[in-house]
Each structure stands twice: as structure tokens, then as C-alpha cells.
Design a protein around this motif. Structure first.
Motif, PDB file in Angstrom:
ATOM      1  N   SER A  60      33.684  75.854 -25.292  1.00  0.00           N
ATOM      2  CA  SER A  60      32.294  76.252 -25.081  1.00  0.00           C
ATOM      3  C   SER A  60      31.634  76.642 -26.398  1.00  0.00           C
ATOM      4  O   SER A  60      30.472  76.293 -26.660  1.00  0.00           O
ATOM      5  CB  SER A  60      32.217  77.425 -24.099  1.00  0.00           C
ATOM      6  OG  SER A  60      32.685  77.055 -22.832  1.00  0.00           O
ATOM      7  N   HIS A  61      32.386  77.325 -27.253  1.00  0.00           N
ATOM      8  CA  HIS A  61      31.853  77.720 -28.555  1.00  0.00           C
ATOM      9  C   HIS A  61      31.545  76.488 -29.409  1.00  0.00           C
ATOM     10  O   HIS A  61      30.510  76.441 -30.090  1.00  0.00           O
ATOM     11  CB  HIS A  61      32.863  78.619 -29.269  1.00  0.00           C
ATOM     12  CG  HIS A  61      32.401  79.082 -30.619  1.00  0.00           C
ATOM     13  ND1 HIS A  61      31.357  79.966 -30.795  1.00  0.00           N
ATOM     14  CD2 HIS A  61      32.843  78.754 -31.879  1.00  0.00           C
ATOM     15  CE1 HIS A  61      31.167  80.170 -32.089  1.00  0.00           C
ATOM     16  NE2 HIS A  61      32.063  79.444 -32.768  1.00  0.00           N
ATOM     17  N   ALA A  62      32.425  75.482 -29.367  1.00  0.00           N
ATOM     18  CA  ALA A  62      32.201  74.262 -30.138  1.00  0.00           C
ATOM     19  C   ALA A  62      30.937  73.539 -29.670  1.00  0.00           C
ATOM     20  O   ALA A  62      30.160  73.028 -30.486  1.00  0.00           O
ATOM     21  CB  ALA A  62      33.415  73.346 -30.029  1.00  0.00           C
ATOM     22  N   ILE A  63      30.721  73.501 -28.352  1.00  0.00           N
ATOM     23  CA  ILE A  63      29.535  72.833 -27.812  1.00  0.00           C
ATOM     24  C   ILE A  63      28.272  73.594 -28.214  1.00  0.00           C
ATOM     25  O   ILE A  63      27.262  72.992 -28.628  1.00  0.00           O
ATOM     26  CB  ILE A  63      29.626  72.710 -26.277  1.00  0.00           C
ATOM     27  CG1 ILE A  63      30.841  71.869 -25.879  1.00  0.00           C
ATOM     28  CG2 ILE A  63      28.346  72.101 -25.720  1.00  0.00           C
ATOM     29  CD1 ILE A  63      30.845  70.463 -26.416  1.00  0.00           C
ATOM     30  N   ARG A  64      28.293  74.923 -28.095  1.00  0.00           N
ATOM     31  CA  ARG A  64      27.125  75.719 -28.493  1.00  0.00           C
ATOM     32  C   ARG A  64      26.830  75.556 -29.977  1.00  0.00           C
ATOM     33  O   ARG A  64      25.669  75.473 -30.390  1.00  0.00           O
ATOM     34  CB  ARG A  64      27.364  77.185 -28.153  1.00  0.00           C
ATOM     35  CG  ARG A  64      27.293  77.505 -26.662  1.00  0.00           C
ATOM     36  CD  ARG A  64      27.166  79.006 -26.428  1.00  0.00           C
ATOM     37  NE  ARG A  64      28.323  79.716 -26.935  1.00  0.00           N
ATOM     38  CZ  ARG A  64      29.418  79.978 -26.210  1.00  0.00           C
ATOM     39  NH1 ARG A  64      29.493  79.566 -24.948  1.00  0.00           N
ATOM     40  NH2 ARG A  64      30.426  80.646 -26.741  1.00  0.00           N
ATOM     41  N   ARG A  65      27.886  75.480 -30.794  1.00  0.00           N
ATOM     42  CA  ARG A  65      27.716  75.297 -32.233  1.00  0.00           C
ATOM     43  C   ARG A  65      27.044  73.957 -32.528  1.00  0.00           C
ATOM     44  O   ARG A  65      26.131  73.870 -33.362  1.00  0.00           O
ATOM     45  CB  ARG A  65      29.072  75.391 -32.919  1.00  0.00           C
ATOM     46  CG  ARG A  65      29.023  75.351 -34.444  1.00  0.00           C
ATOM     47  CD  ARG A  65      30.374  75.727 -35.009  1.00  0.00           C
ATOM     48  NE  ARG A  65      31.429  74.841 -34.522  1.00  0.00           N
ATOM     49  CZ  ARG A  65      32.635  75.252 -34.154  1.00  0.00           C
ATOM     50  NH1 ARG A  65      32.935  76.537 -34.180  1.00  0.00           N
ATOM     51  NH2 ARG A  65      33.538  74.382 -33.734  1.00  0.00           N
ATOM     52  N   LEU A  66      27.477  72.913 -31.831  1.00  0.00           N
ATOM     53  CA  LEU A  66      26.890  71.591 -32.030  1.00  0.00           C
ATOM     54  C   LEU A  66      25.436  71.560 -31.577  1.00  0.00           C
ATOM     55  O   LEU A  66      24.561  71.024 -32.276  1.00  0.00           O
ATOM     56  CB  LEU A  66      27.707  70.538 -31.266  1.00  0.00           C
ATOM     57  CG  LEU A  66      27.181  69.103 -31.303  1.00  0.00           C
ATOM     58  CD1 LEU A  66      27.139  68.569 -32.730  1.00  0.00           C
ATOM     59  CD2 LEU A  66      28.056  68.193 -30.424  1.00  0.00           C
ATOM     60  N   GLU A  67      25.166  72.134 -30.386  1.00  0.00           N
ATOM     61  CA  GLU A  67      23.791  72.173 -29.886  1.00  0.00           C
ATOM     62  C   GLU A  67      22.889  72.979 -30.828  1.00  0.00           C
ATOM     63  O   GLU A  67      21.731  72.601 -31.071  1.00  0.00           O
ATOM     64  CB  GLU A  67      23.768  72.780 -28.486  1.00  0.00           C
ATOM     65  CG  GLU A  67      24.395  71.886 -27.418  1.00  0.00           C
ATOM     66  CD  GLU A  67      24.414  72.517 -26.042  1.00  0.00           C
ATOM     67  OE1 GLU A  67      24.285  71.768 -25.041  1.00  0.00           O
ATOM     68  OE2 GLU A  67      24.575  73.755 -25.954  1.00  0.00           O
ATOM     69  N   GLY A  68      23.418  74.073 -31.392  1.00  0.00           N
ATOM     70  CA  GLY A  68      22.625  74.868 -32.321  1.00  0.00           C
ATOM     71  C   GLY A  68      22.323  74.122 -33.594  1.00  0.00           C
ATOM     72  O   GLY A  68      21.207  74.208 -34.136  1.00  0.00           O
TER      73      GLY A  68
END
Length: 306
Positions: A36-44
Motif C-alpha cells: 500500500s505504501h508503494a502504491i501511495r508513493r507512486l500515486e504521489g
């Protein structure tokens, strides 16, 4: 591109294809929180929402779909190139995913794997049992196994088994009080054990052929199953007539436990084939696997894929 950026893209592609953080985390070997952190990082970093999340589902947004269409062929190309490097090794290695039905798995695939796997300890084979006509490209399988007449024309097909024949059978006790059918149309007078296949959208229509004449019969009965082995068990219990692969019921016929009918209406047809999409460069492990399964009748030259 930084290494962590590539890892985030891979994480997103896996979630978007699996439509589940749980399955994606298991496939990637990481925790759901890290994923989830990796996805949020990419979206950010992109300033875009790539996945639509609810308590029950995950799906790509329009932007996510567009990114996935770009990433999928790129990652597939990378995977193919890495797989091809195994040809440089003394012993080929890699993973092979196969979709097949239960009968083919037990009668053709498993005997071949018993001979094949001990020779190649670095090759791993995953077998998924499925009665549907799986799209191996969309479902990311390396190949599938189905009867020859079921294989799509745009696939490479390699024959891996002899001709196939069905047998209509029931117990002697069942026929003790009923007239034995001489023609397929007479099955309407009997209790027949039906099968429902997912790709046909309904109950399977029994197919017969004699002297070039084809007859399809929609039979009736109290029982319908979606597996071969339950139909066999029901037939052995005297609950009706079942249409089953000849090799499965032959021991029961020889022992007198089952009686075969309509034999002259059960013509042989093309047996099992391994099918896969055309590839410019086949990974060494997969090429060896194909040759291990290829059907070679005694006294006949090796068959070629069509």
C-alpha cells in the motif's frame, strides 16, 4: 529510472492485474502495508490516482488502465528476455504455468511430468485445473491443455495424446428393468447423468457420430455435475447413464460393473493438445517441456505442431 521507481511500477501492475492487495502481496512476497505504501508513493509522484479502492474491491482508474497498458508488454518483454537467458545455463531453469482439465492432468500431463521433472530440478511447473476454455494470454498462462477440437486456430497446438473416445455406460442393474438404447434418440427414455461445463453456458449436449452422421442429444436426468469423477461415481451407483472417457470406464466394463451402450455411435476424435501463443523466442525450459509432452505413436514419426 531509479530502482525504487521500477519496484513501485511493478507493485502497481501486480495489484492492477490481481485486483487484490492480498493476492498481489502474496505474489510479490511483501506485506500488504508495504505494498500500500508503494502504491501511495507512486500515486504521489505522478499526482494521479491509479487505483480505486473500496472495502471489498480494487480496480484501476482510467489513468491506471492507461499505465497498465503501457507496463504490461514492457514487463512481459523483460520476463521473456530473462527466461531466454536460461538457455545459457547447463541446466535450463524457470517456471511454467499450465491450465488443464482434471482428466488430461491425470492421464497425460502427470505421467509426462514424472519422467520430465527429475531430469530438470530447476524447472518448476504450476498446474491449474479448470474445465473452461481458458484464454492463456489474458490469464498469463504459458500454455493450456484441451482436446484438439477445442483449441483456437490462432494458437500453436502440439498433440500430446492419442485419439479420444467417449463411452456411454450404466450398471447391469440399471438396465435390468429398462430397454437398452440402440440409437442416441432413445436416451430420452432414460435417466442420464448430465454435465455442466462453464464455457458452454449450460448443460452439455451429448455428441454422437456414426458413418459421418452427427447426432446431438440434450438428455434428461435427476443428476448434473461439473466434474468427471462424480459422474463416474453416480454411474457406478446405478443412478443412470453417463457419457465418460473410454479409458476411465474400461476397467469397470471389463469387470462387468458397467455396461457400455451405443458403442458404434461413439467415434474417436482428436485427443489432447498443448496449446500456446506463437512466440518468436521460446524459453529453453518451455521448449524442453513441449518436447517432453509431444505425442509420438509407436512406429510413427514424431508429430509436428500445427
Amino acid at each position: 529510472m531509479k530502482r525504487e521507481h521500477l519496484a513501485d511500477l511493478s507493485a502497481f501492475a501486480t495489484v492492477a492485474q490481481e485486483l487484490s492487495f492480498t493476492r498481489a502481496a502474496g505474489k510479490l512476497g511483501m506485506t500488504q502495508s508495504s505494498l500500500s505504501h508503494a502504491i501511495r508513493r507512486l500515486e504521489g509522484r505522478l499526482g494521479l490516482r491509479l487505483l480505486s479502492r473500496t472495502t471489498r474491491s480494487v480496480a484501476p482508474t482510467d489513468a491506471g488502465e492507461r499505465l497498465l497498458r503501457t507496463l504490461r508488454p514492457a514487463f512481459e518483454h523483460i520476463d521473456a528476455e530473462i527466461e531466454s537467458l536460461t538457455a545459457l545455463r547447463e541446466k535450463p531453469a524457470g517456471s511454467i504455468r499450465i491450465t488443464t482439465a482434471e482428466h488430461a492432468a491425470q492421464t497425460v500431463l502427470l505421467p509426462a511430468l514424472e519422467r520430465f521433472l527429475p531430469e530438470y530440478p530447476d524447472i518448476h511447473v504450476e498446474v491449474i485445473l479448470d474445465y473452461g476454455l481458458t484464454d492463456v494470454v489474458a490469464e498469463r498462462f504459458d500454455a493450456g491443455i484441451r482436446l484438439g477440437e477445442q483449441v483456437a486456430k490462432d494458437m500453436v497446438a502440439v498433440r500430446i495424446g492419442p485419439d479420444f473416445r467417449m463411452a456411454a455406460v450404466a450398471t447391469p442393474a440399471y438396465f435390468a428393468t429398462r430397454r437398452v438404447p440402440r440409437r442416441p434418440q432413445e436416451l430420452h427414455e432414460h435417466q442420464c447423468i448430465n454435465v455442466r461445463l462453464p464455457t458452454r453456458g449450460g448443460v452439455y449436449v451429448w455428441e454422437f457420430e456414426k458413418a459421418g452422421r452427427e447426432v446431438n442429444i440434450r438428455v434428461e436426468g435427476q443428476l448434473t455435475f461439473n466434474t468427471l469423477w462424480m459422474r463416474l461415481r453416480a454411474a457406478r451407483a446405478g443412478l443412470g447413464i453417463a457419457l465418460l472417457p473410454e479409458d476411465i470406464v474400461q476397467p469397470d466394463i471389463d469387470a462387468g460393473r458397467l455396461v457400455r451402450v451405443l458403442t458404434d455411435w461413439c467415434a474417436p476424435f482428436p485427443g489432447y493438445h498443448l496449446y500456446y501463443p506463437n512466440r518468436r523466442q521460446m524459453a529453453a525450459a518451455f521448449a524442453i517441456f513441449v518436447e517432453a509432452l509431444r505425442y509420438r505413436p509407436r512406429g510413427a514419426p514424431a508429430n509436428r505442431s500445427r
